[in-house]
Scaffold this active site. Structure first.
Site, PDB file in Angstrom:
ATOM      1  N   ARG A   1     -41.345  33.872  -4.237  1.00  0.00           N
ATOM      2  CA  ARG A   1     -41.558  33.026  -5.411  1.00  0.00           C
ATOM      3  C   ARG A   1     -40.465  31.966  -5.443  1.00  0.00           C
ATOM      4  O   ARG A   1     -39.319  32.241  -5.817  1.00  0.00           O
ATOM      5  CB  ARG A   1     -41.512  33.875  -6.680  1.00  0.00           C
ATOM      6  CG  ARG A   1     -42.056  33.169  -7.921  1.00  0.00           C
ATOM      7  CD  ARG A   1     -41.685  33.939  -9.177  1.00  0.00           C
ATOM      8  NE  ARG A   1     -40.275  33.719  -9.507  1.00  0.00           N
ATOM      9  CZ  ARG A   1     -39.502  34.603 -10.136  1.00  0.00           C
ATOM     10  NH1 ARG A   1     -39.970  35.796 -10.454  1.00  0.00           N
ATOM     11  NH2 ARG A   1     -38.244  34.302 -10.427  1.00  0.00           N
TER      12      ARG A   1
ATOM     13  N   HIS B   1     -39.519  32.402 -12.741  1.00  0.00           N
ATOM     14  CA  HIS B   1     -40.662  33.194 -13.208  1.00  0.00           C
ATOM     15  C   HIS B   1     -41.618  32.347 -14.044  1.00  0.00           C
ATOM     16  O   HIS B   1     -42.838  32.422 -13.892  1.00  0.00           O
ATOM     17  CB  HIS B   1     -40.172  34.384 -14.029  1.00  0.00           C
ATOM     18  CG  HIS B   1     -41.253  35.110 -14.762  1.00  0.00           C
ATOM     19  ND1 HIS B   1     -42.196  35.888 -14.124  1.00  0.00           N
ATOM     20  CD2 HIS B   1     -41.567  35.149 -16.084  1.00  0.00           C
ATOM     21  CE1 HIS B   1     -43.029  36.383 -15.014  1.00  0.00           C
ATOM     22  NE2 HIS B   1     -42.685  35.950 -16.213  1.00  0.00           N
TER      23      HIS B   1
ATOM     24  N   TYR C   1     -30.104  35.587 -11.700  1.00  0.00           N
ATOM     25  CA  TYR C   1     -30.361  36.792 -10.915  1.00  0.00           C
ATOM     26  C   TYR C   1     -30.556  36.546  -9.421  1.00  0.00           C
ATOM     27  O   TYR C   1     -30.754  37.501  -8.664  1.00  0.00           O
ATOM     28  CB  TYR C   1     -31.570  37.560 -11.473  1.00  0.00           C
ATOM     29  CG  TYR C   1     -32.862  36.774 -11.577  1.00  0.00           C
ATOM     30  CD1 TYR C   1     -33.717  36.650 -10.485  1.00  0.00           C
ATOM     31  CD2 TYR C   1     -33.222  36.159 -12.778  1.00  0.00           C
ATOM     32  CE1 TYR C   1     -34.895  35.932 -10.583  1.00  0.00           C
ATOM     33  CE2 TYR C   1     -34.405  35.436 -12.879  1.00  0.00           C
ATOM     34  CZ  TYR C   1     -35.241  35.328 -11.779  1.00  0.00           C
ATOM     35  OH  TYR C   1     -36.425  34.615 -11.880  1.00  0.00           O
TER      36      TYR C   1
END
Length: 330
Positions: free
Chosen positions: A243, A247, A256
């Site tokens: 990805r 998100h 993160y």
């Protein structure tokens, strides 16, 4: 079936669908930063798996229970760029809910695409139910259920896959393993190396494939569809990719994962991977790619312009058709 059994025209069309999806997705981020839309959830980096799967289906005949990153899949099924922009802007004409549903929570009646919830893995139960109906009706249709790898930790996923395996239902579960369930990396989501490994304990085939190679995904999916259509039951296909974007538009992924990690994975961007394949095979020239880019930009521009001018739903429509206007108990 490998990529060499696909026609040149089809292979180029598959790349075009990936490119169009990418340019629409990128424009959505721009619109969000401009304050023209409230929310976007991206599929950048996942286009190859979705297109590879779509081209193995009988589109408009088989059933699809998608998840929210599946823009490329939806485009392959006939979803139009202007419909995507209408959804992002919450306009009345958008086909899934008339502007009521969150963006990228797809449904498309004309393509047998079933509406889904923001609660992950619920679409798997829907797909298994449809698969049971197909078997009871003795039809030769199949169902695609797509999901992220984080969803394979949910109870509804286990229930749906177990039921499909027990009853040998014509369902293919496409796990788009993009390495992160929001901010949680794969190694903190599961104690096995691959989501495909979970299939053996539930009694169905499990296949892992390079999700950046549209033709590898297409081959794996074609085999699974043939098995499902011939009554040989479900398959779990794990397409491994990355990805590239956060998100969602509300996420700061710098908290993160490092920029170095993201940049390293961009080397396996599916647009780059498949462009190189097509260039190597002599199909994608610089002039053809330039024409594709020009066509995509024109389509995206026109879709945005159309959606910006389209009307919002009227306030009095808010409860329709959610609630019945008249309930009779005769």
């Amino acid at each position: 079936m490998n990529r060499m059994t696909l026609s040149d025209e089809t292979r180029l069309e598959m790349y075009w669908m990936m490119l169009l999806s990418r340019r629409l997705d990128e424009r959505a981020w721009v619109l969000h930063r401009q304050g023209k839309i409230a929310f976007h959830i991206s599929g950048i980096g996942q286009e190859a798996a979705q297109v590879g799967a779509a081209y193995a289906l009988r589109r408009g005949y088989d059933w699809v229970a998608p998840y929210y990153r599946d823009l490329a899949l939806m485009l392959c099924l006939g979803y139009e760029p202007r419909e995507f922009m209408l959804s992002l802007m919450g306009k009345r004409e958008e086909p899934s809910s008339g502007g009521r549903q969150m963006p990228s929570h797809w449904s498309l009646r004309r393509a047998n695409v079933v509406s889904h919830s923001a609660v992950v893995a619920t679409q798997c139960s829907h797909a298994t139910g449809i698969g049971l109906a197909i078997k009871m009706r003795r039809e030769d249709k199949v169902v695609l259920a797509s999901l992220g790898e984080g969803s394979t930790s949910q109870g509804e996923w286990y229930e749906a896959v177990n039921w499909a395996a027990v009853h040998q239902l014509p369902v293919i579960f496409l796990v788009e393993n993009n390495q992160y369930a929001i901010s949680v990396p794969v190694e903190k989501q599961m104690a096995v190396p691959s989501a495909a490994d979970r299939a053996c304990g539930l009694g169905l085939r499990g296949v892992a494939v390079d999700g950046s190679d549209v033709f590898a995904v297409h081959q794996a999916f074609t085999e699974a569809v043939e098995l499902a259509r011939s009554g040989k039951g479900p398959t779990l296909i794990e397409a491994k990719m990355y990805r590239i974007t956060p998100h969602s538009s509300d996420d700061d992924d710098r908290t993160y994962r490092s920029r170095e990690e993201v940049e390293e994975h961009k080397k396996r961007d599916p647009l780059l991977v498949n462009r190189r394949i097509l260039e190597r095979d002599g199909l994608l020239t610089a002039s053809r790619l330039e024409e594709m880019e020009s066509r995509a930009k024109k389509m995206v521009d026109e879709a945005v312009q159309y959606a910006e001018q389209a009307p919002y739903p009227a306030a009095e429509e808010a409860a329709y058709p959610v609630y019945a206007e008249e309930v009779r108990h005769d």
